[in-house]
Write an enzyme that holds these catalytic residues in place. Structure first.
Site, PDB file in Angstrom:
ATOM      1  N   ASP A   1      14.583  91.325 -31.563  1.00  0.00           N
ATOM      2  CA  ASP A   1      13.930  92.199 -30.583  1.00  0.00           C
ATOM      3  C   ASP A   1      12.718  92.974 -31.110  1.00  0.00           C
ATOM      4  OD1 ASP A   1      16.074  91.298 -29.152  1.00  0.00           O
ATOM      5  OD2 ASP A   1      16.935  93.258 -28.747  1.00  0.00           O
TER       6      ASP A   1
ATOM      7  N   HIS B   1      15.215  91.245 -19.534  1.00  0.00           N
ATOM      8  CA  HIS B   1      15.950  91.773 -18.391  1.00  0.00           C
ATOM      9  C   HIS B   1      15.250  91.523 -17.053  1.00  0.00           C
ATOM     10  CE1 HIS B   1      18.563  93.725 -21.183  1.00  0.00           C
ATOM     11  NE2 HIS B   1      17.710  94.657 -21.553  1.00  0.00           N
TER      12      HIS B   1
ATOM     13  N   HIS C   1      18.093  95.347 -13.605  1.00  0.00           N
ATOM     14  CA  HIS C   1      19.183  95.251 -14.581  1.00  0.00           C
ATOM     15  C   HIS C   1      20.074  96.489 -14.562  1.00  0.00           C
ATOM     16  CE1 HIS C   1      20.989  94.827 -18.706  1.00  0.00           C
ATOM     17  NE2 HIS C   1      21.157  93.624 -18.204  1.00  0.00           N
TER      18      HIS C   1
ATOM     19  N   LYS D   1      18.332  87.228 -24.290  1.00  0.00           N
ATOM     20  CA  LYS D   1      19.610  87.843 -23.955  1.00  0.00           C
ATOM     21  C   LYS D   1      19.399  88.949 -22.925  1.00  0.00           C
ATOM     22  CE  LYS D   1      19.173  90.769 -28.067  1.00  0.00           C
ATOM     23  NZ  LYS D   1      19.021  92.072 -27.428  1.00  0.00           N
TER      24      LYS D   1
ATOM     25  N   CYS E   1      21.258  96.302 -31.147  1.00  0.00           N
ATOM     26  CA  CYS E   1      21.209  94.838 -31.123  1.00  0.00           C
ATOM     27  C   CYS E   1      21.335  94.198 -32.506  1.00  0.00           C
ATOM     28  CB  CYS E   1      19.938  94.378 -30.418  1.00  0.00           C
ATOM     29  SG  CYS E   1      19.920  94.893 -28.683  1.00  0.00           S
TER      30      CYS E   1
END
Length: 236
Positions: free
Chosen positions: A19, A59, A63, A134, A179
């Site tokens: 990320d 997202h 979300h 993800k 994460c």
């Protein structure tokens, strides 16, 4: 403690860059000093890992983790979320994980699909990395690069690593207490020898609890990228 790289070699090792995206470096959910991970990560990416992965939070605009999607709630409030019924129906009978509700931090809008914030940050040498996305399902939070906490959505990363006969996984990126930690814990759970490189990670909180949790789970902590770069094991 000396760096132990027994049985580590390029052919059985992977790096997962978690990320390193605009919104987490300079955008709506920027982590302090996150830009400082770019240089050590780029240096690590020059090593001949068998596979190099970059993850993206990805997202939809509606979300479940976004505060604006919950009437009367503010950013960083907490709620309890439950697994979406439509996904529970398709669950395999062998999966015995609990489907209880989970605490969820409500975040500022971030990493929305097809926006500037979701893109990898300028300066990250991400060309040629395999991308794993993800958090794509509207009703599920997914910090781990492998799967959500209920095991209802799967990114395919576990199979990708196993198909490449990977034994060792090196995790870097943002954010250490969310994460990165979740990805490392899942990697360890699935049987990969797992390393996290401390100076190539930045966290939201300064309390350092994530490092204790990872250590207790058997994740191996490398203090600096330089230690790995100086090792001849991954320079072959």
């Amino acid at each position: 403690m000396p760096l132990d790289l027994a049985n580590v070699e390029p052919s059985n090792s992977a790096i997962i860059v978690v990320d390193v995206q605009n919104d987490f470096v300079s955008g709506s959910l920027a982590v302090r000093d996150a830009e400082q991970v770019i240089s050590p990560i780029n240096a690590l990416l020059k090593l001949p890992f068998a596979i190099k992965i970059a993850t993206q939070d990805y997202h939809p605009a509606n979300h479940i983790s976004f505060a604006r999607n919950h009437e009367g709630k503010k950013e960083f409030d907490q709620i309890v979320i439950f697994p979406p019924a439509e996904l529970v129906v398709g669950r395999t009978l062998e999966d015995e994980r609990s489907l209880e509700g989970l605490e969820q931090v409500l975040w500022p809008v971030h990493c929305v699909q097809d926006t500037f914030g979701v893109a990898f940050v300028d300066g990250l040498e991400h060309e040629g990395l395999e991308v794993v996305r993800k958090g794509c399902d509207v009703g599920i939070e997914c910090y781990s690069a492998f799967e959500d906490p209920w095991g209802l959505t799967n990114t395919g990363l576990k199979d990708k690593l196993r198909n490449k006969e990977i034994s060792n996984v090196f995790v870097v990126g943002i954010a250490g207490d969310y994460c990165v930690k979740s990805t490392a814990l899942d990697a360890k759970k699935y049987g990969f020898r797992t390393f996290v490189i401390r100076d190539a990670v930045r966290s939201v909180s300064d309390n350092g609890i994530e490092w204790i949790e990872m250590d207790k789970a058997g994740v191996e902590i490398i203090d600096t990228a330089e230690e790995l770069l100086m090792s001849r094991v991954l320079s072959q």
